[in-house]
Design a protein around this motif. Structure first.
Motif, short mmCIF file in Angstrom:
data_model
loop_
_atom_site.label_atom_id
_atom_site.label_comp_id
_atom_site.label_asym_id
_atom_site.label_seq_id
_atom_site.Cartn_x
_atom_site.Cartn_y
_atom_site.Cartn_z
N HIS A 52 3.91 -7.23 -7.60
CA HIS A 52 2.58 -6.90 -7.11
C HIS A 52 1.58 -7.19 -8.22
N VAL A 53 0.73 -8.17 -8.01
CA VAL A 53 -0.38 -8.42 -8.93
C VAL A 53 -1.62 -7.85 -8.27
N GLY A 54 -2.24 -6.88 -8.94
CA GLY A 54 -3.40 -6.22 -8.34
C GLY A 54 -3.08 -4.83 -7.84
N LEU A 55 -1.92 -4.33 -8.23
CA LEU A 55 -1.50 -2.97 -7.84
C LEU A 55 -1.19 -2.17 -9.10
N GLY A 56 -1.74 -0.97 -9.15
CA GLY A 56 -1.45 -0.06 -10.26
C GLY A 56 -0.84 1.22 -9.72
N GLN A 57 -0.65 2.19 -10.60
CA GLN A 57 0.00 3.46 -10.22
C GLN A 57 -0.70 4.15 -9.05
N HIS A 58 -2.03 3.98 -8.97
CA HIS A 58 -2.80 4.68 -7.94
C HIS A 58 -3.44 3.73 -6.94
N GLY A 59 -2.96 2.50 -6.89
CA GLY A 59 -3.49 1.55 -5.92
C GLY A 59 -4.27 0.43 -6.59
N LYS A 113 -0.32 8.78 5.81
CA LYS A 113 0.58 9.64 5.05
C LYS A 113 2.03 9.12 5.04
N ARG A 114 2.21 7.85 5.30
CA ARG A 114 3.58 7.32 5.35
C ARG A 114 3.81 6.21 4.31
N TYR A 115 3.08 6.30 3.19
CA TYR A 115 3.37 5.44 2.04
C TYR A 115 2.63 6.01 0.84
N ILE A 116 2.75 5.37 -0.30
CA ILE A 116 2.10 5.87 -1.51
C ILE A 116 0.58 5.83 -1.31
N ILE A 151 9.31 8.62 3.68
CA ILE A 151 9.55 10.02 4.05
C ILE A 151 8.57 10.43 5.16
N ASP A 152 9.12 11.08 6.19
CA ASP A 152 8.32 11.72 7.23
C ASP A 152 8.42 13.21 6.92
N ARG A 153 7.33 13.79 6.42
CA ARG A 153 7.40 15.17 5.95
C ARG A 153 7.66 16.15 7.07
N SER A 154 7.35 15.76 8.32
CA SER A 154 7.63 16.65 9.45
C SER A 154 9.13 16.68 9.76
N VAL A 155 9.84 15.68 9.30
CA VAL A 155 11.29 15.60 9.51
C VAL A 155 12.02 16.00 8.23
N GLY A 156 11.37 15.75 7.08
CA GLY A 156 11.99 16.06 5.79
C GLY A 156 12.99 15.02 5.34
#
Ligand SMILES: [Zn+2]
Length: 359
Positions: A52-59, A113-116, A151-156
């Motif tokens: 990934h060129v253009g991606l850091g820890q927070h996007g 809420k289904r990725y970083i 991760i789907d937090r509703s499923v865990g």
């Protein structure tokens, strides 16, 4: 001034003599050429098939930071990068002729809420996916990147993001726009839907089973396992204390990674080297991924091919062909010996211009 290099090439170990004029490779003698390498090994520039060129820890990051990432890849000989999703628009980097060539996949496509956080375009309704895929196909360079599970937090636990019908419509839309599709997949359950829908490649693939390996063979799906990034799974599990089922699943996937990826290779799945550099993994580590591929039973030559000539063919890019851009590496020692040799070419030539990694 025209350049001349002479040595042996891979994988056939044949003698090779090339001239470089106006940034391109010639196999015909060019008068007055400066011999810049003689003896040793000559091969096309390395390929990082997942970074990934253009991606850091927070996007998203600045273009200066993205440029520095690309320079780091160039300086270890990675001259062709398949960017597997970036929130920063890095298309202007194509004007910088001292940077590696980048094949982009546009932005990651996910659900809320289904990725970083900060990485993906998040679609409220899954049926927005076909149109989103078409949009990213137009922004990218022939690839589109989906988040297949997370991760789907509703499923865990890990769970697929998309239903099978949506995937079929979305992958058809990408193909209609001339783009191939790949997906991030850690677990088992998302694989059949993606493969049956005609996806072209799976990233990570740690949850491959004998059944999904057979499906990939049937559909001629490629695999980029990013083994050095899978080393982060125990850490991901440790930090998921609120989700014990998920944490246990990640640990289980980790312990089975090498045998499952080895089984995929043995079955005949085409497999390519990708470091996943850009967020957790530092840039410049493709040689470590080549080394990791030896641990699933690939020969040193095949492991290197997965990051070089074989990956170039898969991505539709030339090697040391007459008329091709002079993007090549020269080594005094055999680059199959290990990362210490592979990541430090004596000479890097990109678009006919010399970059010396060593004095
Ligand atoms: Zn990635």
């Amino acid at each position: 001034m025209p350049l001349r290099v002479r040595g042996r090439t891979l994988p056939d170990e044949a003698a090779i003599e090339l001239w470089i004029i106006d940034g391109r490779i010639s196999t015909e003698r060019v008068a007055g050429a400066d011999t810049v390498f003689d003896g040793g090994w000559i091969m096309p520039g390395l390929v990082d098939a997942h970074c990934h060129v253009g991606l850091g820890q927070h996007g998203a990051i600045t273009l200066d930071e993205a440029t520095a990432q690309a320079e780091t890849e160039r300086d270890v000989g990675a001259l062709l990068l398949r960017d597997c999703g970036s929130p920063t628009d890095t298309r202007s980097l194509d004007d910088h002729h001292d940077l590696p060539r980048i094949i982009r996949a546009g932005r990651h496509l996910a659900r809320p809420k289904r990725y970083i956080p900060g990485f993906a375009v998040e679609l409220d309704d899954e049926w927005q996916l076909p149109a989103a895929v078409a949009e990213q196909a137009l922004r990218g360079d022939g690839w589109v990147k989906l988040v297949g599970d997370w991760i789907d937090r509703s499923v865990g636990d890990l769970a697929p993001l998309w239903s099978d019908d949506v995937l079929k419509a979305a992958i058809d839309a990408a193909h209609a726009h001339g783009a191939r599709v790949t997906a991030h997949v850690f677990g088992e359950d998302a694989l059949p839907g993606l493969i049956n829908a005609g996806i072209d490649c799976i990233e990570h693939g740690t949850g491959l089973t004998d059944d999904s390996i057979a499906l990939m063979l049937e559909h001629r799906t490629a695999l980029v396992p990013t083994l050095i990034n899978v080393e982060n799974f125990p850490g991901i599990a440790d930090s998921a204390v609120r989700y014990p089922t998920y944490a246990a699943h990640m640990r289980d996937l980790y312990t089975r990674t090498y045998p499952r990826i080895a089984a995929a290779r043995e079955a005949g799945i085409p497999l390519y080297a990708g470091s996943d550099a850009g967020s957790t993994i530092e840039h410049g580590r493709i040689a470590d991924e080549v080394e990791a591929l030896k641990k699933i039973g690939m020969s040193p030559t095949d492991a290197l091919g997965a990051a070089c000539w074989d990956a170039r063919r898969w991505l539709g890019r030339p090697g040391l062909d007459p008329g091709a851009s002079a993007d090549l590496l020269c080594y005094a020692d055999d680059p199959r010996r290990g990362p210490g040799v592979l990541s430090e070419p004596e000479l890097i030539i990109l678009r006919g211009k010399m970059f010396r990694a060593k004095c």
